[in-house]
Design an enzyme around this catalytic site. Structure first.
Site, PDB file in Angstrom:
ATOM      1  N   HIS A  42       0.821  -1.206   0.000  1.00 53.81           N
ATOM      2  CA  HIS A  42       0.000   0.000   0.000  1.00 53.81           C
ATOM      3  C   HIS A  42       0.859   1.261   0.000  1.00 53.81           C
ATOM      4  O   HIS A  42       1.635   1.496   0.935  1.00 53.81           O
ATOM      5  CB  HIS A  42      -0.889  -0.026   1.242  1.00 53.81           C
ATOM      6  CG  HIS A  42      -1.864   1.091   1.336  1.00 53.81           C
ATOM      7  ND1 HIS A  42      -2.001   1.850   2.473  1.00 53.81           N
ATOM      8  CD2 HIS A  42      -2.778   1.551   0.452  1.00 53.81           C
ATOM      9  CE1 HIS A  42      -2.956   2.740   2.291  1.00 53.81           C
ATOM     10  NE2 HIS A  42      -3.434   2.593   1.070  1.00 53.81           N
ATOM     11  N   GLU A  69       0.919  -0.365  -4.739  1.00 54.51           N
ATOM     12  CA  GLU A  69      -0.246   0.504  -4.965  1.00 54.51           C
ATOM     13  C   GLU A  69       0.200   1.948  -4.853  1.00 54.51           C
ATOM     14  O   GLU A  69       1.114   2.263  -4.082  1.00 54.51           O
ATOM     15  CB  GLU A  69      -1.332   0.183  -3.929  1.00 54.51           C
ATOM     16  CG  GLU A  69      -2.635   0.950  -4.093  1.00 54.51           C
ATOM     17  CD  GLU A  69      -2.741   2.200  -3.235  1.00 54.51           C
ATOM     18  OE1 GLU A  69      -3.759   2.899  -3.328  1.00 54.51           O
ATOM     19  OE2 GLU A  69      -1.785   2.485  -2.479  1.00 54.51           O
ATOM     20  N   HIS A  84      -0.918  10.744  -1.996  1.00 53.26           N
ATOM     21  CA  HIS A  84      -2.213  10.273  -1.512  1.00 53.26           C
ATOM     22  C   HIS A  84      -3.163  11.418  -1.181  1.00 53.26           C
ATOM     23  O   HIS A  84      -4.275  11.490  -1.699  1.00 53.26           O
ATOM     24  CB  HIS A  84      -2.054   9.383  -0.277  1.00 53.26           C
ATOM     25  CG  HIS A  84      -3.370   8.968   0.303  1.00 53.26           C
ATOM     26  ND1 HIS A  84      -4.007   9.676   1.305  1.00 53.26           N
ATOM     27  CD2 HIS A  84      -4.179   7.928  -0.005  1.00 53.26           C
ATOM     28  CE1 HIS A  84      -5.152   9.090   1.592  1.00 53.26           C
ATOM     29  NE2 HIS A  84      -5.282   8.027   0.817  1.00 53.26           N
ATOM     30  N   GLU A 152      -4.291   4.023  -8.229  1.00 51.31           N
ATOM     31  CA  GLU A 152      -5.534   4.721  -7.912  1.00 51.31           C
ATOM     32  C   GLU A 152      -5.524   6.120  -8.509  1.00 51.31           C
ATOM     33  O   GLU A 152      -4.571   6.877  -8.326  1.00 51.31           O
ATOM     34  CB  GLU A 152      -5.739   4.825  -6.398  1.00 51.31           C
ATOM     35  CG  GLU A 152      -7.023   5.562  -6.049  1.00 51.31           C
ATOM     36  CD  GLU A 152      -7.266   5.713  -4.558  1.00 51.31           C
ATOM     37  OE1 GLU A 152      -8.142   6.527  -4.183  1.00 51.31           O
ATOM     38  OE2 GLU A 152      -6.578   5.037  -3.763  1.00 51.31           O
TER      39      GLU A 152
END
Length: 293
Positions: A42, A69, A84, A152
């Site tokens: 992650h 990720e 993020h 993402e």
């Protein structure tokens, strides 16, 4: 729950000549059967290096983790960067460098300005001078490490057109050809963005982040290959319900769950039948899963 007959029929009618267009499922990519659970680092191995940095990618690689990720956003001057939060203050020294620029939104800063920031010292002094990577830099490092990427699109509603721009960058980096097809998944909490990605590149594997109601799963199966919920929102029944629906490419929807950081929780969700576990501590999760394989 009713499985969409149209999707099943489409999958049955696909000829061998069209198969090369389909994204490869995670189970196929790893050579393991559908029940095998993949470990995904992650934001990189973010328990051991500052999240979403090249050091975090390398930390995952050093642990032997294939999947990482990340999160993609866009600067004021239109460059794609890996971060993020939609603001820079938590993981950089932006408040010191630009004290009068609150609330320090990524979209308010140029790439040159972001390049001036330290994205590592907050995590530990050994990471001082770590920078916020561009998408190009990040993809180069993932490629160099022969890793795979769960990408993402973060808050795409803030960045009109970021779906097409990201795909264009991935194409330039060679990540949309047949060689790399099994190494890339694009996901988002924004269903509209995932519909757009699927429309622009139907050969790319896509995931929806969230826990849709079981009755609504067929709607997501129109554009997604995965449903990727928080592990705190699922049980074995929900995972089975997701698997019972065929995704946009005629195969059972997969489940990648987040963010699991201890062995017992990893074992618990693996036994629910999830296909992937996203974790800050990929070595801990991997070792726990190895014990039940």
């Amino acid at each position: 729950m009713q499985i969409r007959p149209a999707a099943a029929l489409t999958g049955a009618l696909l000829g061998m000549s069209a198969l090369f267009l389909l994204p490869v499922t995670t189970a196929e990519a790893t050579g393991h059967p559908h029940h095998h659970t993949v470990t995904v680092a992650h934001r990189g191995a973010s328990a051991y290096a500052p999240e979403n940095t090249l050091s975090a990618v390398d930390a995952a690689d050093e642990l032997g983790i294939d999947w990482v990720e990340n999160d993609v956003q866009r600067t004021k001057d239109g460059e794609l960067v890996i971060m993020h939060d939609t603001t820079l203050d938590r993981t950089t020294n932006v408040e010191e460098v630009f004290p009068d620029r609150a609330p320090w939104k990524i979209s308010d800063f140029t790439l040159d300005e972001i390049d001036k920031l330290d994205a590592g010292s907050w995590f530990g002094p050994e990471f001082a001078g770590e920078t916020v990577p561009t998408l190009e830099e990040y993809m180069d490092r993932v490629s160099d490490n022969h890793q795979k990427l769960l990408m993402e699109l973060k808050a795409p509603e803030l960045y009109p057109g970021i779906e097409r721009q990201t795909l264009r960058e991935l194409r330039r980096e060679g990540w949309l050809n047949g060689k790399h097809r099994h190494r890339l998944i694009i996901q988002s909490f924004n269903a509209t963005a995932m519909r757009t990605v699927h429309r622009l590149r139907p050969d790319v594997t896509t995931g929806y982040l969230g826990t849709p109601a079981v009755a609504d799963l067929p709607q997501f199966a129109d554009f997604a290959d995965q449903i990727n919920p928080s592990y705190r929102t699922i049980d074995a029944g929900y995972v089975a319900a997701v698997h019972a629906v065929r995704g946009v490419h005629g195969r059972p929807l997969e489940v990648f769950t987040w963010t699991v950081n201890d062995g017992p929780a990893a074992v618990s969700v693996a036994r629910m039948g999830v296909d992937g576990i996203i974790t800050n501590k990929p070595d801990v999760v991997r070792d726990a899963l190895d014990d039940i394989d």
